[in-house]
Design an enzyme around this catalytic site. Structure first.
Site, PDB file in Angstrom:
ATOM      1  N   TRP A 148      -5.640 -12.648  19.379  1.00  0.00           N
ATOM      2  CA  TRP A 148      -5.653 -12.069  18.126  1.00  0.00           C
ATOM      3  C   TRP A 148      -4.388 -12.481  17.534  1.00  0.00           C
ATOM      4  CZ3 TRP A 148      -4.917  -5.904  18.075  1.00  0.00           C
ATOM      5  CH2 TRP A 148      -3.895  -5.751  19.059  1.00  0.00           C
ATOM      6  N   ASN A 149      -4.418 -12.161  16.100  1.00  0.00           N
ATOM      7  CA  ASN A 149      -3.255 -12.789  15.144  1.00  0.00           C
ATOM      8  C   ASN A 149      -2.844 -11.622  14.076  1.00  0.00           C
ATOM      9  OD1 ASN A 149      -3.293 -15.717  15.899  1.00  0.00           O
ATOM     10  ND2 ASN A 149      -5.215 -15.314  15.180  1.00  0.00           N
ATOM     11  N   HIS A 181      -3.588 -12.552  -4.072  1.00  0.00           N
ATOM     12  CA  HIS A 181      -4.462 -13.376  -4.767  1.00  0.00           C
ATOM     13  C   HIS A 181      -4.229 -14.732  -4.253  1.00  0.00           C
ATOM     14  CE1 HIS A 181      -4.875 -10.331  -7.744  1.00  0.00           C
ATOM     15  NE2 HIS A 181      -3.985  -9.807  -7.588  1.00  0.00           N
ATOM     16  N   HIS A 229     -10.673 -14.970  -4.123  1.00  0.00           N
ATOM     17  CA  HIS A 229     -10.353 -13.551  -4.166  1.00  0.00           C
ATOM     18  C   HIS A 229     -10.798 -12.964  -5.705  1.00  0.00           C
ATOM     19  CE1 HIS A 229      -7.019 -15.629  -6.534  1.00  0.00           C
ATOM     20  NE2 HIS A 229      -6.769 -14.513  -7.328  1.00  0.00           N
ATOM     21  N   ASP A 265      -9.825 -10.299  -8.608  1.00  0.00           N
ATOM     22  CA  ASP A 265      -8.780  -9.492  -9.378  1.00  0.00           C
ATOM     23  C   ASP A 265      -9.494  -8.303  -9.839  1.00  0.00           C
ATOM     24  OD1 ASP A 265      -7.151 -11.853  -9.176  1.00  0.00           O
ATOM     25  OD2 ASP A 265      -7.732 -12.519 -11.190  1.00  0.00           O
ATOM     26  N   HIS A 283      -4.424  -5.193 -11.985  1.00  0.00           N
ATOM     27  CA  HIS A 283      -3.647  -6.517 -11.696  1.00  0.00           C
ATOM     28  C   HIS A 283      -2.865  -6.922 -13.095  1.00  0.00           C
ATOM     29  CE1 HIS A 283      -2.485 -10.581 -10.615  1.00  0.00           C
ATOM     30  NE2 HIS A 283      -3.251 -11.221 -11.367  1.00  0.00           N
ATOM     31  N   HIS A 331      -7.087 -12.684 -18.424  1.00  0.00           N
ATOM     32  CA  HIS A 331      -6.481 -11.644 -17.486  1.00  0.00           C
ATOM     33  C   HIS A 331      -6.226 -10.430 -18.651  1.00  0.00           C
ATOM     34  CE1 HIS A 331      -5.773 -14.571 -14.617  1.00  0.00           C
ATOM     35  NE2 HIS A 331      -5.518 -13.578 -13.777  1.00  0.00           N
TER      36      HIS A 331
END
Length: 257
Positions: free
Chosen positions: A61-62, A69, A73, A75, A79, A207
């Protein structure tokens, strides 16, 4: 047979295809670069915890390190400053994460002009051929830009005047936010705005207007060329990060074949 059973059967037989619209997420995934003095997001990274060794003999595992973002992804409205009291990503109703899609293909025009801007007239022309934009659905803009996504420099396409990537005009962004029935906009570029949108009025209008209207953005999509203009259903699955302005997202499309 119930509707859900019919859906599962159609997926298994291939009459409904599940198309992955998500870019692979790795340390090589391109990220947005802002000019000084603004801070940038980090690249995606894995930090190994254990891998069948003394740290954990039977498991691998990590830890992951990433920005909200980075890569494909979503928004969330919060944001952007125009929706600073709006929804964070954990507050988006699950019902909104499954929605019909309208796909407008402008890849030929972008090939001739990387600074191409989608206009209201382009959407109206699409509607005259395919019908109105779907209420509560996504407008997905196919530009062919996903072909560049394996290389940071090619993807951002920047010179001394800044990035040169396609997007929406100011008027189109405002119209989609205030008049169109869609819940958001999806693109193949690093962000929903054009590369030169820092110089628009207002700056970064997609945006500013779309998120400001409580709508959403999907970025760094792939494989839009496999979707029909209408009829696909998009399933977007961001992490429900409390207070998050966005999240890396697995985006799938269901397409009747």
């Amino acid at each position: 047979m119930s509707v859900l059973q019919e859906l599962v059967a159609a997926i298994r037989t291939g009459s409904i295809e599940v198309v992955d619209l998500t870019a692979p997420l790795s340390s090589e995934t391109p990220i947005l670069k802002l000019p000084p003095p603004f801070a940038d997001t980090i690249t995606f990274g894995l930090e190994e915890i254990s891998r069948y060794d003394d740290r954990g003999p039977a498991w691998y595992w990590n830890n992951i390190h990433t920005g909200e973002h980075t890569g494909t992804h979503l928004d969330a409205p919060v944001h952007w400053v125009t929706a600073k009291d709006g929804e964070d990503v954990s507050q988006i109703a699950p019902l909104k994460l499954d929605a019909p899609a309208a796909v407008i293909d402008v890849s030929g025009r972008v090939a001739a002009d990387p600074d191409f801007l989608l206009e209201i007239a382009d959407v109206r022309a699409w509607e005259s051929e395919h019908g109105p934009l779907p209420a509560g659905g996504w407008l997905l803009v196919r530009t062919g830009w996903d072909a560049r996504s394996a290389d940071q420099e090619d993807y951002l396409n920047a010179d001394e005047t800044g990035p040169h990537t396609p997007g929406l005009s100011v008027e189109c962004a405002k119209w989609l936010a205030e008049e169109a029935p869609v819940i958001g906009v999806g693109v193949e570029t690093v962000g929903t705005d054009a590369g030169q949108a820092f110089g628009f009025d207002p700056a970064f209008p997609c945006h500013s207007y779309v998120l400001g209207a409580g709508k959403y953005g999907l970025t760094q999509l792939q494989n839009l060329d496999t979707l029909p203009p209408t009829g696909a259903v998009v399933i977007a699955a961001p992490l429900p990060i409390v207070g998050g302005s966005g999240s890396p997202t697995r985006v799938l499309a269901l397409v009747e074949r």
